[in-house]
Design a protein around this motif. Structure first.
Motif, PDB file in Angstrom:
ATOM      1  N   VAL A  63       0.855  -1.194   0.000  1.00  0.00           N
ATOM      2  CA  VAL A  63       0.000   0.000   0.000  1.00  0.00           C
ATOM      3  C   VAL A  63       0.892   1.247   0.000  1.00  0.00           C
ATOM      4  O   VAL A  63       0.672   2.195  -0.757  1.00  0.00           O
ATOM      5  N   CYS A  68       1.007   5.682  -1.079  1.00  0.00           N
ATOM      6  CA  CYS A  68       1.587   6.799  -0.311  1.00  0.00           C
ATOM      7  C   CYS A  68       2.898   7.300  -0.912  1.00  0.00           C
ATOM      8  O   CYS A  68       3.266   8.459  -0.750  1.00  0.00           O
ATOM      9  N   CYS A  71       3.865  10.673  -2.672  1.00  0.00           N
ATOM     10  CA  CYS A  71       4.076  11.942  -1.974  1.00  0.00           C
ATOM     11  C   CYS A  71       4.981  11.831  -0.745  1.00  0.00           C
ATOM     12  O   CYS A  71       5.668  12.783  -0.407  1.00  0.00           O
ATOM     13  N   PRO A 152       4.207  17.043   2.395  1.00  0.00           N
ATOM     14  CA  PRO A 152       3.878  15.716   2.941  1.00  0.00           C
ATOM     15  C   PRO A 152       5.010  15.255   3.864  1.00  0.00           C
ATOM     16  O   PRO A 152       6.141  15.137   3.429  1.00  0.00           O
ATOM     17  N   PRO A 153       4.706  15.015   5.145  1.00  0.00           N
ATOM     18  CA  PRO A 153       5.786  14.682   6.087  1.00  0.00           C
ATOM     19  C   PRO A 153       6.349  13.273   5.874  1.00  0.00           C
ATOM     20  O   PRO A 153       5.696  12.433   5.261  1.00  0.00           O
ATOM     21  N   LEU A 155       7.054   9.576   6.642  1.00  0.00           N
ATOM     22  CA  LEU A 155       6.142   8.637   7.315  1.00  0.00           C
ATOM     23  C   LEU A 155       6.865   7.586   8.158  1.00  0.00           C
ATOM     24  O   LEU A 155       6.224   6.838   8.884  1.00  0.00           O
ATOM     25  N   TYR A 168      -4.294   6.682  15.391  1.00  0.00           N
ATOM     26  CA  TYR A 168      -4.378   7.974  14.720  1.00  0.00           C
ATOM     27  C   TYR A 168      -4.268   7.798  13.204  1.00  0.00           C
ATOM     28  O   TYR A 168      -5.082   8.296  12.435  1.00  0.00           O
ATOM     29  N   MET A 169      -3.244   7.064  12.793  1.00  0.00           N
ATOM     30  CA  MET A 169      -3.003   6.848  11.358  1.00  0.00           C
ATOM     31  C   MET A 169      -4.205   6.160  10.712  1.00  0.00           C
ATOM     32  O   MET A 169      -4.695   6.578   9.672  1.00  0.00           O
ATOM     33  N   MET A 203      -4.180  16.807   2.443  1.00  0.00           N
ATOM     34  CA  MET A 203      -3.951  15.526   1.757  1.00  0.00           C
ATOM     35  C   MET A 203      -5.292  15.021   1.235  1.00  0.00           C
ATOM     36  O   MET A 203      -6.228  14.845   2.012  1.00  0.00           O
ATOM     37  N   GLN A 206      -6.969   9.151   0.327  1.00  0.00           N
ATOM     38  CA  GLN A 206      -6.066   8.251  -0.397  1.00  0.00           C
ATOM     39  C   GLN A 206      -6.648   6.901  -0.711  1.00  0.00           C
ATOM     40  O   GLN A 206      -6.406   6.337  -1.767  1.00  0.00           O
ATOM     41  N   LEU A 207      -7.353   6.342   0.262  1.00  0.00           N
ATOM     42  CA  LEU A 207      -7.796   4.965   0.065  1.00  0.00           C
ATOM     43  C   LEU A 207      -9.233   4.972  -0.437  1.00  0.00           C
ATOM     44  O   LEU A 207     -10.133   5.433   0.249  1.00  0.00           O
TER      45      LEU A 207
HETATM   46  C1  HEC Z   1      -1.047  13.223  -3.279  1.00  0.00           C
HETATM   47  C2  HEC Z   1      -0.058  13.259  -2.241  1.00  0.00           C
HETATM   48  C3  HEC Z   1      -0.259  12.377  -1.035  1.00  0.00           C
HETATM   49  C4  HEC Z   1      -0.428  11.007  -0.990  1.00  0.00           C
HETATM   50  C5  HEC Z   1      -0.478  10.039  -2.160  1.00  0.00           C
HETATM   51  C6  HEC Z   1      -0.504  10.647   0.413  1.00  0.00           C
HETATM   52  N1  HEC Z   1      -0.396  11.769   1.190  1.00  0.00           N
HETATM   53 FE1  HEC Z   1      -0.344  11.829   3.205  1.00  0.00          FE
HETATM   54  N2  HEC Z   1      -0.114  13.855   3.163  1.00  0.00           N
HETATM   55  C7  HEC Z   1      -0.023  14.624   2.014  1.00  0.00           C
HETATM   56  C8  HEC Z   1       0.118  16.007   2.393  1.00  0.00           C
HETATM   57  C9  HEC Z   1       0.245  17.189   1.418  1.00  0.00           C
HETATM   58  C10 HEC Z   1       0.127  16.059   3.801  1.00  0.00           C
HETATM   59  C11 HEC Z   1       0.218  17.303   4.704  1.00  0.00           C
HETATM   60  C12 HEC Z   1      -1.197  17.631   5.117  1.00  0.00           C
HETATM   61  C13 HEC Z   1      -1.330  18.907   5.930  1.00  0.00           C
HETATM   62  O1  HEC Z   1      -0.360  19.326   6.553  1.00  0.00           O
HETATM   63  O2  HEC Z   1      -2.454  19.442   5.945  1.00  0.00           O
HETATM   64  C14 HEC Z   1      -0.017  14.682   4.254  1.00  0.00           C
HETATM   65  C15 HEC Z   1      -0.055  14.301   5.589  1.00  0.00           C
HETATM   66  C16 HEC Z   1      -0.121  12.998   6.029  1.00  0.00           C
HETATM   67  C17 HEC Z   1      -0.068  12.598   7.424  1.00  0.00           C
HETATM   68  C18 HEC Z   1       0.136  13.528   8.618  1.00  0.00           C
HETATM   69  C19 HEC Z   1      -1.138  14.052   9.195  1.00  0.00           C
HETATM   70  C20 HEC Z   1      -0.813  14.892  10.411  1.00  0.00           C
HETATM   71  O3  HEC Z   1      -1.255  14.529  11.497  1.00  0.00           O
HETATM   72  O4  HEC Z   1      -0.077  15.880  10.284  1.00  0.00           O
HETATM   73  C21 HEC Z   1      -0.182  11.231   7.453  1.00  0.00           C
HETATM   74  C22 HEC Z   1      -0.193  10.350   8.683  1.00  0.00           C
HETATM   75  C23 HEC Z   1      -0.304  10.785   6.094  1.00  0.00           C
HETATM   76  N3  HEC Z   1      -0.271  11.886   5.257  1.00  0.00           N
HETATM   77  C24 HEC Z   1      -0.420   9.462   5.729  1.00  0.00           C
HETATM   78  C25 HEC Z   1      -0.514   9.027   4.403  1.00  0.00           C
HETATM   79  C26 HEC Z   1      -0.626   7.626   4.042  1.00  0.00           C
HETATM   80  C27 HEC Z   1      -0.608   6.457   5.015  1.00  0.00           C
HETATM   81  C28 HEC Z   1      -0.725   7.597   2.700  1.00  0.00           C
HETATM   82  C29 HEC Z   1      -0.925   6.383   1.829  1.00  0.00           C
HETATM   83  C30 HEC Z   1      -2.038   5.563   2.138  1.00  0.00           C
HETATM   84  C31 HEC Z   1      -0.641   8.980   2.214  1.00  0.00           C
HETATM   85  N4  HEC Z   1      -0.528   9.810   3.283  1.00  0.00           N
HETATM   86  C32 HEC Z   1      -0.691   9.351   0.865  1.00  0.00           C
HETATM   87  C33 HEC Z   1      -0.067  14.163   0.722  1.00  0.00           C
HETATM   88  C34 HEC Z   1      -0.232  12.849   0.345  1.00  0.00           C
END
Ligand code: HEC
Length: 286
Positions: A63, A68, A71, A152-153, A155, A168-169, A203, A206-207
């Motif tokens: 996955v 994920c 980004c 995107p931080p 992970l 949380y996640m 963000m 995603q799923l």
């Molecule tokens: C299209 C780009 C993109 C994809 C693909 C993506 N993310 Fe993100 N994600 C982001 C961005 C941009 C942020 C920052 C969001 C914000 O600060 O508002 C973020 C933030 C997060 C955070 C932090 C939230 C927090 O508490 O600050 C988590 C956890 C996360 N993503 C998990 C995932 C997971 C797990 C996947 C895959 C299933 C995923 N992301 C796929 C763009 C993406």
């Protein structure tokens, strides 16, 4: 004496009550918004003897790689870590993960930027187990530019970085479907998510039900994979990211258990020798 004890008890009680209140306030302050009820899962690795489930971690890696990864990077993870003992692709036969063919194949799917030792020019080559997961963006400015201003931080340690990180996640990934209350205005590139602090996240969800788009492969043990429902994918990617944030958990628990057994045996021996040493002494009277 008695007065002092009572006074100390009162002080200790006061401190305990104050810290409990503090914890309650802190927890209340960052909880989910708008009536969203956090789902608390019983994770494989919780409890004294729990450990990560290998098949779940492998599915979770898939996955990550397919969803994920576009980004988010895993800054603190090298490919070879995937093949470490306790990791998702560990193989007893290849104690050294650098030799593990699965780990080699995974590494080779990534493009790593390197330097040509002959002329110093930048070259791109397939990854090897010793490489770390290569960054996705050149820097934060590029990351923010591509993602509507939000970066995107990393992970790899996210599950440790958030309170009750696994729940949380999991909930963060699922909470997009929670109905959005009135009065919340979202700017471009923002989405409603009650688990995120402030209920707005940059963000996209995603799923999604991905029939035909994403299918689980059978795991290395050849077991049939479960259906890739949203909940299943969220749980699996969480399991993988929980491992990446705390890869030594299994080893630590094993060591903890062994030292408990050791202490138990030691106590029995001490007790027996104590009995033997004082055997001939009668308890004094009066
Ligand atoms: C299209 C780009 C993109 C994809 C693909 C993506 N993310 Fe993100 N994600 C982001 C961005 C941009 C942020 C920052 C969001 C914000 O600060 O508002 C973020 C933030 C997060 C955070 C932090 C939230 C927090 O508490 O600050 C988590 C956890 C996360 N993503 C998990 C995932 C997971 C797990 C996947 C895959 C299933 C995923 N992301 C796929 C763009 C993406």
């Amino acid at each position: 004496m008695a007065f002092k004890t009572v006074r100390n008890l009162i002080i200790a009680g006061g401190i305990a009550a104050a810290s409990l209140t503090g914890i309650a306030i802190a927890a209340g302050g960052s909880g989910p918004a708008d009536g969203y009820k956090m789902i608390h899962k019983h994770w494989h690795w919780s409890g004294v003897t729990g450990s990560y489930d290998v098949a779940a971690m492998q599915r979770g890696y898939n996955v990550y790689a397919q969803v994920c990864r576009s980004c988010h990077n895993l800054d603190h993870l090298a490919f070879r870590h995937l093949g470490d003992k306790g990791g998702p692709f560990y193989d007893e036969y290849y104690k050294n993960p650098n030799d593990n063919p699965l780990v080699k194949n995974i590494a080779a799917e990534y493009e790593v930027i390197d330097v040509n030792p002959e002329d110093g020019s930048e070259v791109s080559r397939p990854g090897i187990p010793a490489d770390y997961f290569p960054p996705i963006y050149r820097n934060n400015a590029e990351a923010a530019y591509v993602n509507n201003g939000a970066v995107p931080p990393d992970l790899s340690v996210m599950v440790k970085a958030r309170n009750n990180g696994a729940d949380y996640m999991y909930n963060l990934l699922l909470a997009y479907s929670h109905p959005q209350p009135e009065g919340i205005t979202l700017s471009t590139g923002q989405y409603y998510n009650p688990v995120m602090e402030g209920s707005k996240i940059a963000m996209p969800p995603q799923l999604q039900p991905q029939e035909g788009v994403f299918e689980y492969q059978s795991d290395t043990e050849g077991q049939n994979p479960p259906e890739a429902t949203i909940e299943q994918m969220a749980a699996d990617v969480t399991e993988f990211l929980a491992w990446s944030a705390d890869p030594k958990l299994a080893v630590r628990k094993e060591a903890g258990l062994m030292s408990m057994v050791y202490l138990l045996i030691l106590s029995v021996l001490l007790w027996l020798s104590y009995k033997r040493i004082w055997r001939r002494l009668k308890p004094s009277e009066g």
